[in-house]
Design a protein around this motif. Structure first.
Motif, short mmCIF file in Angstrom:
data_model
loop_
_atom_site.label_atom_id
_atom_site.label_comp_id
_atom_site.label_asym_id
_atom_site.label_seq_id
_atom_site.Cartn_x
_atom_site.Cartn_y
_atom_site.Cartn_z
N HIS A 82 0.83 -1.19 0.00
CA HIS A 82 0.00 0.00 0.00
C HIS A 82 0.87 1.25 0.00
O HIS A 82 2.05 1.21 0.33
N VAL A 83 0.23 2.35 -0.40
CA VAL A 83 0.95 3.63 -0.51
C VAL A 83 1.14 4.17 0.90
O VAL A 83 0.18 4.50 1.59
N HIS A 84 2.41 4.26 1.31
CA HIS A 84 2.72 4.82 2.62
C HIS A 84 2.69 6.35 2.54
O HIS A 84 2.18 7.02 3.42
N THR A 85 3.28 6.87 1.44
CA THR A 85 3.20 8.30 1.17
C THR A 85 3.51 8.51 -0.31
O THR A 85 4.02 7.60 -0.98
N PHE A 86 3.13 9.68 -0.83
CA PHE A 86 3.38 9.93 -2.25
C PHE A 86 3.55 11.42 -2.50
O PHE A 86 3.21 12.26 -1.65
N THR A 87 4.08 11.73 -3.67
CA THR A 87 4.17 13.12 -4.11
C THR A 87 3.90 13.16 -5.60
O THR A 87 4.02 12.13 -6.28
N ALA A 105 5.82 7.35 -5.25
CA ALA A 105 5.27 6.86 -3.98
C ALA A 105 6.28 6.00 -3.24
O ALA A 105 7.16 5.40 -3.84
N PHE A 106 6.15 5.97 -1.93
CA PHE A 106 6.83 4.95 -1.13
C PHE A 106 5.79 3.87 -0.86
O PHE A 106 4.77 4.13 -0.22
N THR A 108 4.91 0.37 0.81
CA THR A 108 5.31 -0.68 1.75
C THR A 108 4.64 -1.98 1.32
O THR A 108 3.47 -1.99 0.93
N TYR A 129 -4.44 8.06 -2.67
CA TYR A 129 -4.59 8.38 -1.25
C TYR A 129 -3.66 7.47 -0.44
O TYR A 129 -3.27 6.39 -0.92
N LEU A 130 -3.31 7.93 0.75
CA LEU A 130 -2.45 7.12 1.62
C LEU A 130 -3.20 5.86 2.02
O LEU A 130 -4.38 5.93 2.36
#
Lengths: 157, 388, 168
Positions: A82-87, A105-106, A108, A129-130
């Motif tokens: 899943h997306v831990h964070t993104f830009t 995205a990071f 995990t 979305y996160l």
């Protein structure tokens, strides 16, 4: 006072142009070699496990960062997470506008501790979305080089 | 002596190789976990980490020690990186010393790593910027120039020949044949081989120069009370010193390394050494070039100025001579992964003073030795005196 | 100590050339514009005029070249510009037959440290020697700057083409 000596005319200030003509050549390393070979040959992820510390290292490490022991327990891990964070990236390294913004995205991974930084695609930036579930899209086998670019991007599941 | 006594209690290293497959952090881990194993400690026993590594541009990684940190066991610990160019390896041990001597930490893991093979087409591409960007680089210099100019100044001052200096390269490459980590050990090399090797920048020839190398070395240093517990053969840090000459290298006396003398005086004062020639039993001066070993031996005041070459010719600096010098094989023989090479010298003194140097063991139960390195803009001297 | 030496994996250049191991390459493309600063800007302007200048320290009285706005020994401001000669003495030299990236040179380059007349003893600059048989070079040799024609000078240390032996 000479420390207050001023350069009176801009033309008197000189600069010298130069470079550092290096090229870095980075081996994948002992753990990295196995990780990227597996991606290239089988299109799947491997991680190393420290049983003592209960950590599944992704990307895999040769040693446990916590207890410093050698890791030789390798496990397959699924290529989803899943997306831990993104830009959303709008400019390239030279500050030129990109023709299309890209989502970085990071991600995990579900079966491991840690994950990968990679692009997201098959989705619009405003829909990310996160916590969003994503999976890796691998390039075709004959295009894979044994590199992080063998993953084309992650996409929503 | 400031604070509590500080000991070296463990050491480990990788083989020194031209190109390693390992990533820099994997190399660091290989050396670091062996250093811990050598004194039966684990990373949990370590209070703080000192990382020594030379220009970021060699490994091609900015913030290189932060990148290396997990391979150095630094996760979740106080960490510092010291960087004084080629002097870094010995300086890292000095930093390890003051971390413990200050009373802040009981145990420190000191790790030095260099992966020069990453830097293409040659590490000189990164090194070239040590020449002043405005007054020197427009002349399109080659790094070898500095060493050639210094070597020529040294030879001229004392009327030395290439043959006088080539003996150092022969000795060190022969000594390295007994080192399990060595890259260029050669038991059969002769002075003629050195004199017949290609001229690069006269008077510097190919076999006067140490190689581009990948490798890592680690030490465990501890306070007195820990050392007594973990080993019955602690090796004590008796003195440390470091000193920097002017950054204007063309204004310096190139025939004599005054910065090494100043560093040595600081270390000898701390160690209570008044007669270094009698009180130092074994020396590992920095030898990236053969003339530098001689240059540094004089700066360390172990020989009169201009006299080290004659002593070398007379066999004084051989492993079985009166003052064994670079019994490890030095940078010329074991290899020169910059920061790791300096720390290898400290490790060699540690192994020698414990009688653990195997085929390289110098006879006569040496009680005190020193390691020295040189670097920055060719003007720093770093010295550590160890004793048992 | 043999058991505390890790058997790292050695790669031959062939392993890399033939892609037997995985690696990535990257060129940092680092371009710099280094400011010459106060002292060196003036120094180089004087090169255009075919002159070498230094700076003097009011405390130790040294005349410094390359010039600097502070004396690194006394740590005080230097206070005067001093015109130097464009002659000097070879403190040390080399004959270099290889470039930094290991290309063999046909003609040796002759870098030297040259103590400049009019500056304090030991004050040298790095420059090249020319118009001399490489085998005839000697430490202590007296040399003079060979300036490029005035219209070719750009305010660079290369406004001096090289130093050549001085016939006194």
């Amino acid at each position: 006072m000479s420390l207050l000596h001023r350069i009176e005319h801009p033309d008197d200030a000189l600069n010298w142009h130069g470079d550092m003509p290096t090229e870095g050549r980075y081996t994948a390393g002992i753990a990295g070699e196995r990780f990227f070979r597996e991606i290239k040959e089988k299109g799947q992820f491997l991680a190393t496990v420290c049983l003592d510390c209960d950590i599944t290292y992704m990307p895999p490490r040769l040693y446990c960062e916590e207890c410093f022991s050698h890791l030789d327990e390798w496990v397959e891990v699924g290529s989803w997470g899943h997306v831990h964070t993104f830009t959303v990236v709008h400019r390239d390294l030279d500050n030129e506008p990109l023709s299309e913004p890209r989502i970085l995205a990071f991600v995990t991974l579900d079966d491991a501790d840690g994950g990968l930084v990679h692009y997201l695609d098959e989705i619009e930036p405003e829909d990310v979305y996160l916590g969003m579930r994503v999976e890796a899209v691998f390039r075709a086998e004959d295009e894979r080089q044994g590199s992080i670019s063998d993953i084309e991007y992650f996409r929503p599941v | 002596m400031i604070g509590d006594r500080v000991a070296v209690v463990g050491a480990g290293m990788t083989k020194f190789v031209r190109r390693a497959q390992e990533t820099p952090k994997e190399l660091a881990w290989e050396a670091a976990h062996l250093a811990l194993r050598s004194c039966e400690m684990t990373i949990d026993d370590i209070d703080a980490i000192v990382i020594g590594t030379a220009p970021d541009a060699f490994d091609g990684v900015h913030m290189k020690s932060e990148y290396l940190s997990d391979g150095c066991g630094a996760w979740g610990k106080p960490v510092i990186r010291g960087y004084v160019g080629g002097g870094t390896g010995v300086f890292a041990a000095i930093q390890g010393w003051y971390h413990v001597a200050s009373g802040l930490f009981d145990t420190v893991l000191v790790v030095c790593e260099e992966k020069m093979s990453s830097c293409r087409p040659h590490p000189q591409a990164a090194f070239l910027t040590i020449f002043d960007h405005t007054t020197e680089r427009p002349l399109k210099p080659n790094l070898l120039w500095i060493f050639a100019l210094e070597m020529n100044a040294y030879m001229n001052r004392y009327g030395l020949s290439k043959r006088d200096i080539a003996t150092v390269s022969v000795k060190n490459k022969r000594n390295a044949a007994d080192h399990p980590a060595a890259m260029l050990g050669d038991p059969d090399i002769t002075v003629e081989d050195v004199l017949n090797s290609p001229v690069l920048a006269w008077p510097v020839q190919r076999l006067d120069v140490s190689p581009v190398t990948d490798g890592a070395v680690a030490l465990v240093m501890s306070a007195n009370h820990v050392a007594r517990r973990v080993t019955d053969r602690p090796v004590w840090v008796e003195g440390v010193g470091w000193n920097l000459d002017t950054a204007y290298w063309t204004n310096r006396d190139l025939a004599y390394p005054v910065y090494v003398e100043e560093a040595a005086r600081m270390a000898y004062d701390m160690a209570g050494i008044s007669e270094p020639r009698k009180q130092i039993h074994i020396a590992e001066p920095y030898d990236p070039f053969d003339y530098k070993e001689l240059h540094h031996l004089e700066g360390l005041m172990l020989f009169d100025r201009g006299e080290a070459p004659r002593a070398a010719a007379d066999g004084v600096t051989q492993r079985d001579g009166d003052l064994p010098v670079c019994p490890s094989g030095g940078l010329l023989g074991v290899g020169n992964p910059i920061a790791a090479a300096g720390l290898m010298k400290v490790a060699e003194i540690f192994w020698q003073l414990r009688g653990e140097a195997g085929a390289r063991q110098v006879p006569g139960n040496p009680k005190r030795g020193l390691a020295q390195a040189w670097g920055d803009l060719m003007q720093v001297g770093t010295v550590v005196v160890l004793g048992v | 100590m043999d058991e505390f030496v890790y058997d790292s994996v050695y790669l031959s250049s062939r392993d890399l050339r033939e892609g037997r191991v995985l690696f990535e390459t990257w060129q940092p493309n680092a371009q710099y514009a280094w400011d010459a600063g106060v002292a060196i800007s003036r120094y180089l302007q004087e090169f255009k005029a075919g002159k070498l200048i230094g700076r003097s320290c009011p405390e130790c009285s040294r005349v410094l070249v390359p010039p600097r706005m502070f004396c690194e020994s006394c740590f005080c401001p230097t206070d005067d510009w001093v015109t130097l000669e464009d002659t000097g003495t070879v403190l040390t030299f080399s004959r270099c037959t290889i470039t930094w990236d290991l290309v063999q040179l046909e003609e040796p380059q002759m870098p030297a440290v040259i103590e400049i007349d009019g500056a304090s003893p030991g004050m040298g600059i790095m420059h090249m020697l020319g118009e001399v048989d490489p085998e005839a070079l000697a430490i202590g040799m007296r040399v003079r700057a060979v300036w490029k024609p005035a219209d070719e000078r750009t305010g660079s240390v290369t406004d001096i083409a090289y130093f050549k032996p001085l016939k006194e």
